[in-house]
Scaffold this motif. Sequence first.
Motif, PDB file in Angstrom:
ATOM      1  N   UNK A 177      20.241  62.588  59.175  1.00 48.42           N
ATOM      2  CA  UNK A 177      19.194  61.704  58.671  1.00 48.42           C
ATOM      3  C   UNK A 177      17.904  62.495  58.478  1.00 48.42           C
ATOM      4  N   UNK A 178      17.257  62.239  57.335  1.00 42.31           N
ATOM      5  CA  UNK A 178      15.917  62.780  57.078  1.00 42.31           C
ATOM      6  C   UNK A 178      14.970  61.604  56.891  1.00 42.31           C
ATOM      7  N   UNK A 179      13.856  61.639  57.589  1.00 43.07           N
ATOM      8  CA  UNK A 179      12.777  60.681  57.349  1.00 43.07           C
ATOM      9  C   UNK A 179      11.571  61.480  56.877  1.00 43.07           C
ATOM     10  N   UNK A 180      11.136  61.230  55.651  1.00 45.13           N
ATOM     11  CA  UNK A 180       9.961  61.908  55.138  1.00 45.13           C
ATOM     12  C   UNK A 180       8.777  60.942  55.159  1.00 45.13           C
ATOM     13  N   UNK A 181       7.687  61.396  55.742  1.00 43.99           N
ATOM     14  CA  UNK A 181       6.504  60.542  55.858  1.00 43.99           C
ATOM     15  C   UNK A 181       5.709  60.590  54.561  1.00 43.99           C
ATOM     16  N   UNK A 182       6.371  60.202  53.506  1.00 42.10           N
ATOM     17  CA  UNK A 182       5.788  60.138  52.170  1.00 42.10           C
ATOM     18  C   UNK A 182       6.298  58.852  51.517  1.00 42.10           C
ATOM     19  N   UNK A 183       5.562  58.397  50.506  1.00 37.25           N
ATOM     20  CA  UNK A 183       6.006  57.198  49.790  1.00 37.25           C
ATOM     21  C   UNK A 183       7.243  57.479  48.953  1.00 37.25           C
ATOM     22  N   UNK A 184       7.356  58.713  48.458  1.00 41.04           N
ATOM     23  CA  UNK A 184       8.551  59.148  47.737  1.00 41.04           C
ATOM     24  C   UNK A 184       8.937  60.521  48.271  1.00 41.04           C
ATOM     25  N   UNK A 185      10.210  60.891  48.191  1.00 41.18           N
ATOM     26  CA  UNK A 185      10.680  62.106  48.864  1.00 41.18           C
ATOM     27  C   UNK A 185      10.388  63.381  48.086  1.00 41.18           C
ATOM     28  N   UNK A 186       9.123  63.618  47.778  1.00 39.13           N
ATOM     29  CA  UNK A 186       8.756  64.761  46.950  1.00 39.13           C
ATOM     30  C   UNK A 186       8.987  66.095  47.658  1.00 39.13           C
ATOM     31  N   UNK A 187       9.124  66.077  48.969  1.00 37.65           N
ATOM     32  CA  UNK A 187       9.337  67.312  49.729  1.00 37.65           C
ATOM     33  C   UNK A 187      10.793  67.500  50.143  1.00 37.65           C
ATOM     34  N   UNK A 188      11.678  66.715  49.544  1.00 38.96           N
ATOM     35  CA  UNK A 188      13.087  66.746  49.943  1.00 38.96           C
ATOM     36  C   UNK A 188      13.963  67.024  48.725  1.00 38.96           C
TER      37      UNK A 188
ATOM     38  N   UNK B  10      18.006  59.689  53.093  1.00 43.86           N
ATOM     39  CA  UNK B  10      16.614  60.124  53.149  1.00 43.86           C
ATOM     40  C   UNK B  10      15.741  58.879  53.143  1.00 43.86           C
ATOM     41  N   UNK B  11      15.161  58.571  54.294  1.00 43.31           N
ATOM     42  CA  UNK B  11      14.289  57.407  54.417  1.00 43.31           C
ATOM     43  C   UNK B  11      12.844  57.816  54.128  1.00 43.31           C
TER      44      UNK B  11
ATOM     45  N   UNK C 276       8.458  55.065  60.246  1.00 48.13           N
ATOM     46  CA  UNK C 276       9.519  56.019  60.575  1.00 48.13           C
ATOM     47  C   UNK C 276      10.299  55.577  61.812  1.00 48.13           C
ATOM     48  N   UNK C 277       9.591  55.072  62.817  1.00 48.95           N
ATOM     49  CA  UNK C 277      10.271  54.588  64.020  1.00 48.95           C
ATOM     50  C   UNK C 277      11.242  53.465  63.679  1.00 48.95           C
ATOM     51  N   UNK C 278      10.810  52.579  62.812  1.00 48.73           N
ATOM     52  CA  UNK C 278      11.681  51.475  62.423  1.00 48.73           C
ATOM     53  C   UNK C 278      12.933  51.996  61.706  1.00 48.73           C
ATOM     54  N   UNK C 279      12.762  52.992  60.840  1.00 45.68           N
ATOM     55  CA  UNK C 279      13.907  53.569  60.125  1.00 45.68           C
ATOM     56  C   UNK C 279      14.860  54.261  61.098  1.00 45.68           C
TER      57      UNK C 279
ATOM     58  N   UNK D 107      23.240  51.781  63.697  1.00 47.23           N
ATOM     59  CA  UNK D 107      24.242  51.565  62.669  1.00 47.23           C
ATOM     60  C   UNK D 107      23.807  50.704  61.514  1.00 47.23           C
ATOM     61  N   UNK D 108      22.496  50.446  61.410  1.00 46.38           N
ATOM     62  CA  UNK D 108      21.998  49.647  60.298  1.00 46.38           C
ATOM     63  C   UNK D 108      21.396  50.548  59.230  1.00 46.38           C
ATOM     64  N   UNK D 109      21.145  49.971  58.071  1.00 44.33           N
ATOM     65  CA  UNK D 109      20.540  50.726  56.981  1.00 44.33           C
ATOM     66  C   UNK D 109      19.018  50.603  57.065  1.00 44.33           C
ATOM     67  N   UNK D 110      18.299  51.716  57.079  1.00 47.38           N
ATOM     68  CA  UNK D 110      16.834  51.637  57.064  1.00 47.38           C
ATOM     69  C   UNK D 110      16.335  50.910  55.819  1.00 47.38           C
ATOM     70  N   UNK D 111      15.126  50.376  55.912  1.00 43.70           N
ATOM     71  CA  UNK D 111      14.602  49.544  54.827  1.00 43.70           C
ATOM     72  C   UNK D 111      14.360  50.314  53.538  1.00 43.70           C
ATOM     73  N   UNK D 112      13.843  51.524  53.632  1.00 49.01           N
ATOM     74  CA  UNK D 112      13.483  52.289  52.438  1.00 49.01           C
ATOM     75  C   UNK D 112      14.252  53.607  52.441  1.00 49.01           C
ATOM     76  N   UNK D 113      15.311  53.660  51.634  1.00 53.93           N
ATOM     77  CA  UNK D 113      16.130  54.868  51.541  1.00 53.93           C
ATOM     78  C   UNK D 113      16.161  55.296  50.082  1.00 53.93           C
ATOM     79  N   UNK D 114      15.834  56.554  49.848  1.00 53.15           N
ATOM     80  CA  UNK D 114      15.730  57.049  48.476  1.00 53.15           C
ATOM     81  C   UNK D 114      17.079  57.301  47.819  1.00 53.15           C
TER      82      UNK D 114
END
Length: 336
Positions: free
Chosen positions: A77-88, A100-101, A311-314, A321-328
């Motif tokens: 799992x990757x969580x990027x602290x950005x609105x969109x995954x521009x660094x991933x 990628x959340x 990020x904590x919520x994701x 085993x759930x799907x995070x809310x915002x996954x790219x």
Amino acid sequence: MTSASPRSRLLITAPFDPVAAARLADLFDVEIVEPSMEGATLARPGITDRLAVADAVVCEVDQVDQAALDAAPALKLVVTCRASPVNVDLPACTRRGIPVATTPARNAEITADLAFTLILSTVRHTGASERWMRAGNWCADDVFEPYARFRGIGLGGRTLGIVGGGAIGRRVMRRALAFGMKVLVYDPFLEPGALGDDADIVGLDDLMRRSDVVTVHVPLNDSTVGLIGAPQIALMRSGAYFVNAGRAAVVEEEALMAALREKRIAGAGLDVFWTEPPPADSELFRLDNVTLTPHIGGASDDVVTEHSRIAERALRAWATGERPEAVANGEVFTTV
């Protein structure tokens, strides 16, 4: 896509709220390293041993590129602290089945604050008047000079045109309504009436023509690069102001510069620039009808607190085993 196993290892390289990190210790073995602002690969010296055993990472500026993925065989799992995954490297993560959340709207409130600060400072000339006063220009010989020199407009009853009705645009709208402004919004993804009585959804040209202040809050993508060019700026009233705390490339540089240089509009407030930082000889520094701030829209510890919360919520969703809310790359959840 695989969920967390008991006591998964979590590596945090982003600025992060220590309280949120402490809470995550009930599900993860958490390791926090000093954030790097270099924008280099996550597989940077000093942390590769920890990256090698990490099941999940939280990053902000570090690049999750192929080198980082190669150094992280256990990564799930990757969580990027950005609105969109521009660094991933999103395709590479998808090939590995790694979700990628993201942390959407993490800086929406604080950026809306800054945008409205720019609006107020621009229409009331507070930056220019402060510079003038600090330079020792206010003197007893003409104590009323600033009253005449820095005459601005009030916002009550004026019309604010918001280009982009997303998370930031809507927050700017709420602030404008509190000032008694009328609000127009251009957003091709909003249906007429989507904002109720708070704002009218209009076309871009109509907004440019009718607004006393125009403020930009669209994301930067192929459809928004150069969205506001010479034809749109030519529609603005001579007494209107232009504010951009969004993305500089949404606006054609020379079109705006010409309008400011020739005083075809009253002024502008800018937090973003076509080259950052602007060169020392930039014409912007010589224009007396421009308010400038150095791309500080998201510069607040409140943003760290908010992206840590998201990020904590994701992470908790994924760990259970759930799907995070915002996954790219949501397609990883459909693969077996």
